[in-house]
Design a protein around this motif. Structure first.
Motif, PDB file in Angstrom:
ATOM      1  N   TYR A 364       4.370 -23.456  44.789  1.00  0.00           N
ATOM      2  CA  TYR A 364       4.437 -23.342  43.548  1.00  0.00           C
ATOM      3  C   TYR A 364       5.020 -22.346  42.769  1.00  0.00           C
ATOM      4  CZ  TYR A 364       0.753 -26.717  43.252  1.00  0.00           C
ATOM      5  OH  TYR A 364      -0.152 -28.131  43.120  1.00  0.00           O
ATOM      6  N   ARG A 365       5.600 -21.245  44.096  1.00  0.00           N
ATOM      7  CA  ARG A 365       5.896 -19.913  43.830  1.00  0.00           C
ATOM      8  C   ARG A 365       6.784 -19.492  45.404  1.00  0.00           C
ATOM      9  NH1 ARG A 365      -0.435 -16.750  43.452  1.00  0.00           N
ATOM     10  NH2 ARG A 365      -0.812 -18.526  41.593  1.00  0.00           N
ATOM     11  N   ALA A 366       6.866 -18.170  45.275  1.00  0.00           N
ATOM     12  CA  ALA A 366       8.862 -18.089  46.432  1.00  0.00           C
ATOM     13  C   ALA A 366       8.217 -17.371  47.374  1.00  0.00           C
ATOM     14  CB  ALA A 366       9.442 -17.495  45.215  1.00  0.00           C
ATOM     15  N   ALA A 367       9.116 -17.065  48.339  1.00  0.00           N
ATOM     16  CA  ALA A 367       8.825 -15.982  48.711  1.00  0.00           C
ATOM     17  C   ALA A 367       8.317 -14.449  48.795  1.00  0.00           C
ATOM     18  CB  ALA A 367       9.903 -16.430  50.312  1.00  0.00           C
ATOM     19  N   GLY A 368       7.425 -13.773  49.273  1.00  0.00           N
ATOM     20  CA  GLY A 368       7.136 -12.988  48.560  1.00  0.00           C
ATOM     21  C   GLY A 368       6.432 -12.078  47.108  1.00  0.00           C
ATOM     22  N   GLU A 369       5.863 -13.605  46.682  1.00  0.00           N
ATOM     23  CA  GLU A 369       5.201 -13.160  45.419  1.00  0.00           C
ATOM     24  C   GLU A 369       3.615 -12.941  46.422  1.00  0.00           C
ATOM     25  OE1 GLU A 369       4.756 -16.290  42.274  1.00  0.00           O
ATOM     26  OE2 GLU A 369       6.990 -17.046  42.853  1.00  0.00           O
ATOM     27  N   PRO A 370       2.675 -12.254  45.734  1.00  0.00           N
ATOM     28  CA  PRO A 370       1.428 -11.849  45.590  1.00  0.00           C
ATOM     29  C   PRO A 370       1.167 -13.157  44.944  1.00  0.00           C
ATOM     30  CG  PRO A 370       2.261 -10.532  44.002  1.00  0.00           C
ATOM     31  CD  PRO A 370       3.742 -11.073  44.110  1.00  0.00           C
ATOM     32  N   VAL A 371      -0.308 -13.073  46.577  1.00  0.00           N
ATOM     33  CA  VAL A 371      -1.497 -14.718  45.812  1.00  0.00           C
ATOM     34  C   VAL A 371      -2.488 -13.481  45.922  1.00  0.00           C
ATOM     35  CG1 VAL A 371      -0.203 -16.516  45.925  1.00  0.00           C
ATOM     36  CG2 VAL A 371      -1.683 -15.475  48.217  1.00  0.00           C
ATOM     37  N   GLY A 372      -4.027 -14.849  44.991  1.00  0.00           N
ATOM     38  CA  GLY A 372      -5.442 -13.734  45.799  1.00  0.00           C
ATOM     39  C   GLY A 372      -5.921 -14.916  44.971  1.00  0.00           C
ATOM     40  N   PRO A 373      -7.300 -14.717  45.060  1.00  0.00           N
ATOM     41  CA  PRO A 373      -8.215 -15.893  44.889  1.00  0.00           C
ATOM     42  C   PRO A 373      -8.089 -16.329  43.994  1.00  0.00           C
ATOM     43  CG  PRO A 373      -9.393 -13.587  45.572  1.00  0.00           C
ATOM     44  CD  PRO A 373      -7.585 -13.431  45.388  1.00  0.00           C
ATOM     45  N   ALA A 374      -8.525 -17.325  43.329  1.00  0.00           N
ATOM     46  CA  ALA A 374      -8.017 -18.565  42.011  1.00  0.00           C
ATOM     47  C   ALA A 374      -9.428 -18.633  41.632  1.00  0.00           C
ATOM     48  CB  ALA A 374      -8.240 -19.820  42.890  1.00  0.00           C
ATOM     49  N   GLU A 375      -9.226 -18.168  40.332  1.00  0.00           N
ATOM     50  CA  GLU A 375     -10.458 -18.003  39.467  1.00  0.00           C
ATOM     51  C   GLU A 375      -9.605 -19.365  38.723  1.00  0.00           C
ATOM     52  OE1 GLU A 375     -12.502 -15.399  37.930  1.00  0.00           O
ATOM     53  OE2 GLU A 375     -11.953 -14.565  40.482  1.00  0.00           O
ATOM     54  N   ASP A 376      -8.995 -20.277  38.594  1.00  0.00           N
ATOM     55  CA  ASP A 376      -9.572 -20.881  38.029  1.00  0.00           C
ATOM     56  C   ASP A 376      -7.797 -21.872  38.355  1.00  0.00           C
ATOM     57  OD1 ASP A 376      -6.633 -20.112  35.983  1.00  0.00           O
ATOM     58  OD2 ASP A 376      -8.224 -19.087  35.459  1.00  0.00           O
ATOM     59  N   PHE A 377      -7.061 -22.548  37.717  1.00  0.00           N
ATOM     60  CA  PHE A 377      -6.563 -23.632  38.264  1.00  0.00           C
ATOM     61  C   PHE A 377      -5.234 -23.138  38.728  1.00  0.00           C
ATOM     62  CE2 PHE A 377      -4.721 -24.322  34.019  1.00  0.00           C
ATOM     63  CZ  PHE A 377      -3.489 -23.530  33.713  1.00  0.00           C
ATOM     64  N   ARG A 378      -4.295 -22.216  37.773  1.00  0.00           N
ATOM     65  CA  ARG A 378      -3.558 -20.767  37.719  1.00  0.00           C
ATOM     66  C   ARG A 378      -3.506 -20.231  38.661  1.00  0.00           C
ATOM     67  NH1 ARG A 378      -4.448 -17.826  32.139  1.00  0.00           N
ATOM     68  NH2 ARG A 378      -6.412 -17.531  33.114  1.00  0.00           N
ATOM     69  N   GLY A 379      -4.782 -20.069  39.595  1.00  0.00           N
ATOM     70  CA  GLY A 379      -4.584 -19.679  41.041  1.00  0.00           C
ATOM     71  C   GLY A 379      -4.072 -20.402  42.113  1.00  0.00           C
ATOM     72  N   ARG A 380      -4.429 -21.675  41.757  1.00  0.00           N
ATOM     73  CA  ARG A 380      -3.785 -22.474  42.716  1.00  0.00           C
ATOM     74  C   ARG A 380      -1.976 -22.430  43.723  1.00  0.00           C
ATOM     75  NH1 ARG A 380      -4.717 -27.604  40.025  1.00  0.00           N
ATOM     76  NH2 ARG A 380      -7.375 -28.422  40.084  1.00  0.00           N
ATOM     77  N   VAL A 381      -2.029 -22.167  44.813  1.00  0.00           N
ATOM     78  CA  VAL A 381      -0.341 -21.733  45.763  1.00  0.00           C
ATOM     79  C   VAL A 381       0.443 -22.584  46.055  1.00  0.00           C
ATOM     80  CG1 VAL A 381       0.489 -20.920  47.040  1.00  0.00           C
ATOM     81  CG2 VAL A 381      -1.739 -19.882  46.394  1.00  0.00           C
ATOM     82  N   GLY A 382      -0.479 -23.902  46.340  1.00  0.00           N
ATOM     83  CA  GLY A 382       0.597 -25.767  46.035  1.00  0.00           C
ATOM     84  C   GLY A 382      -0.468 -26.583  46.660  1.00  0.00           C
ATOM     85  N   HIS A 383       0.211 -27.373  47.098  1.00  0.00           N
ATOM     86  CA  HIS A 383      -0.540 -28.821  47.421  1.00  0.00           C
ATOM     87  C   HIS A 383      -0.185 -29.680  48.307  1.00  0.00           C
ATOM     88  CE1 HIS A 383       1.606 -31.595  44.281  1.00  0.00           C
ATOM     89  NE2 HIS A 383       1.634 -32.073  45.021  1.00  0.00           N
ATOM     90  N   VAL A 384      -0.871 -30.472  48.638  1.00  0.00           N
ATOM     91  CA  VAL A 384      -0.779 -31.809  50.054  1.00  0.00           C
ATOM     92  C   VAL A 384      -1.275 -33.066  49.098  1.00  0.00           C
ATOM     93  CG1 VAL A 384      -0.335 -30.257  51.237  1.00  0.00           C
ATOM     94  CG2 VAL A 384      -2.111 -31.229  51.642  1.00  0.00           C
ATOM     95  N   ILE A 385      -0.526 -33.741  49.762  1.00  0.00           N
ATOM     96  CA  ILE A 385      -0.461 -35.130  48.920  1.00  0.00           C
ATOM     97  C   ILE A 385      -1.095 -36.132  50.757  1.00  0.00           C
ATOM     98  CG2 ILE A 385      -0.772 -37.458  48.249  1.00  0.00           C
ATOM     99  CD1 ILE A 385       0.145 -35.594  45.692  1.00  0.00           C
ATOM    100  N   ALA A 386      -2.082 -37.219  50.501  1.00  0.00           N
ATOM    101  CA  ALA A 386      -2.142 -37.627  51.921  1.00  0.00           C
ATOM    102  C   ALA A 386      -2.431 -39.217  51.392  1.00  0.00           C
ATOM    103  CB  ALA A 386      -2.548 -37.469  52.974  1.00  0.00           C
TER     104      ALA A 386
END
Length: 421
Positions: A364-386
């Motif tokens: 969901y985010r671009a190269a170089g962006e900071p990420v951290g522990p998720a407090e809610d859905f906004r803290g998700r970084v990406g997803h996969v579906i199988a």
């Protein structure tokens, strides 16, 4: 012949918002997004979605915008994919004489305190609770209910502000934070009340209800406490028949008790015993978390299309057309980090997509962006579906793919130049 319009009052920022507009177009109806800030929804510009800028919190302004649209085309339906605007869309549909849920029922349902009272009054199993407007009241409620307790807003979505508090100091701190907020993340006035609830122990599920029919049961994965971030879903849930029945029957009873029964409802529950299902909460809308997409891939039922059809006054299509299994896993981070350079991001996404059974992998985010522990859905970084023929295979593939996707995150010291190299 006059164009037929489907009015979309605001949208969710991730997931199905875009799909509502696309399904409308597929059905020969022109989707029109009514919103205060189109920039909140990048897909609107990307898909060239017709947009009317209006203060959607102002009933008079919203009605004037709708009347202007009526002068040039036929308004055939009104919907929203956003939790926050379900009552607004319902009231607007009623005023136009169009199909929709009871505005009064969805407004009461969105107030989780009113929802709890209605469920308790109808004898539907749910957590013990107290509604408080002061920190001292929250502390007293926690003592009465018994620690640990869940402290959360009476209105909200996506686990925002929901926290498990292990002691009275944590109760006081979190209650104080929630009660100090004057507006929520959408800029809507906060009601000045919060819930203190019993912590229900047991595996978590949701039942996707349409009208008063339980369509499918979903197994939910939740991240580490004290927050309740959903990290994955499996569709359909692999359950013994008696547990499946308990969840489905409780979900439908909850929907009926709340005066719902039109369109989609997302009912979250926990199994606190072999055949004991307790309601966490009922959401008078389609599920988030990409659950509708999992249901489409696994069961051949397009809940977004069904919701659009219902809004247009047509019969929803809920017949099962598939018997696969689908799983989603969201990428979250256990500590602060940063997304790798573009080449490494592309490589991680590519490798995640090569896992057999994986049909979707994205960040969901671009190269170089900071990420951290998720407090809610906004803290998700990406997803996969199988998708696979068996539940275990789909879940295993999703777990493997999200682990590969996670290699796009660097946990180097963010204060060093190397972290940004």
């Amino acid at each position: 012949m006059s164009e037929r319009l489907l009015l979309l009052v605001e949208s969710n920022t991730t997931g199905t918002g875009r799909l509502f507009a696309r399904r409308a177009a597929e059905l020969g109806v022109v989707p029109v997004l009514l919103c205060a800030d189109p920039g909140r929804y990048p897909y609107a510009a990307e898909d060239r979605l017709r947009t009317v800028v209006v203060d959607t919190s102002d009933e008079s302004a919203l009605w004037a915008a709708v009347r202007a649209l009526e002068a040039e085309a036929t308004v055939a339906g009104v919907l929203t994919s956003s939790e926050y605007y379900v009552p607004t869309a319902a009231a607007l549909a009623y005023r136009l004489g169009l199909p929709g849920p009871s505005a009064e029922a969805v407004r009461a349902c969105r107030d989780k305190a009113e929802q709890r009272r209605a469920l308790t009054g109808a004898g539907v199993g749910s957590a013990d609770f107290a509604v408080v407007s002061e920190v001292a009241g929250a502390i007293d409620a926690a003592r009465g209910i018994g620690l640990p307790v869940v402290v959360k807003p009476v209105q909200g979505s996506g686990s925002l502000g929901v926290r498990l508090c292990a002691d009275l100091d944590e109760v006081a701190e979190h209650a104080g934070t929630l009660l100090a907020a004057t507006v929520n993340e959408r800029g809507i006035t906060a009601p000045g009340r919060i819930l203190v609830e019993q912590y229900l122990i047991g595996p978590e599920f949701s039942v996707e209800v349409f009208g008063t029919e339980a369509v499918v049961t979903v197994a939910k994965h939740v991240g580490p406490l004290p927050v309740f971030v959903e990290t994955g879903h499996d569709v359909p849930a692999a359950l013994p028949g008696e547990q499946e029945i308990a969840l489905r029957e409780t979900a439908v009873r909850a929907v009926r008790a709340l005066g719902l029964g039109w369109g989609a409802a997302h009912v979250e529950l926990r199994l606190t015993g072999t055949r004991i299902a307790q309601v966490i909460e009922v959401n008078p809308r389609l599920a988030g978390g990409m659950i509708p997409e999992l249901v489409r891939r696994a069961c051949g039922i397009d809940l977004v299309r069904a919701q659009v059809l219902a809004a247009l006054g047509a019969a929803p299509e809920l017949e099962r057309g598939g018997y696969a299994r689908a799983s989603i896993r969201f990428l979250t981070c256990a500590q602060d980090g940063i997304l790798a350079p573009s080449a490494a991001l592309d490589d991680a996404v590519h490798r995640a997509r090569t896992v057999p059974g994986t049909v979707e992998a994205l960040l969901y985010r671009a190269a170089g962006e900071p990420v951290g522990p998720a407090e809610d859905f906004r803290g998700r970084v990406g997803h996969v579906i199988a998708v696979a023929d068996r539940s275990g295979r789909a879940a295993e593939a999703a777990d493997r793919a999200v682990a590969l996707l996670g290699e796009a995150v660097s946990y180097a010291d963010l204060h060093t130049e190397e972290a940004y190299a």
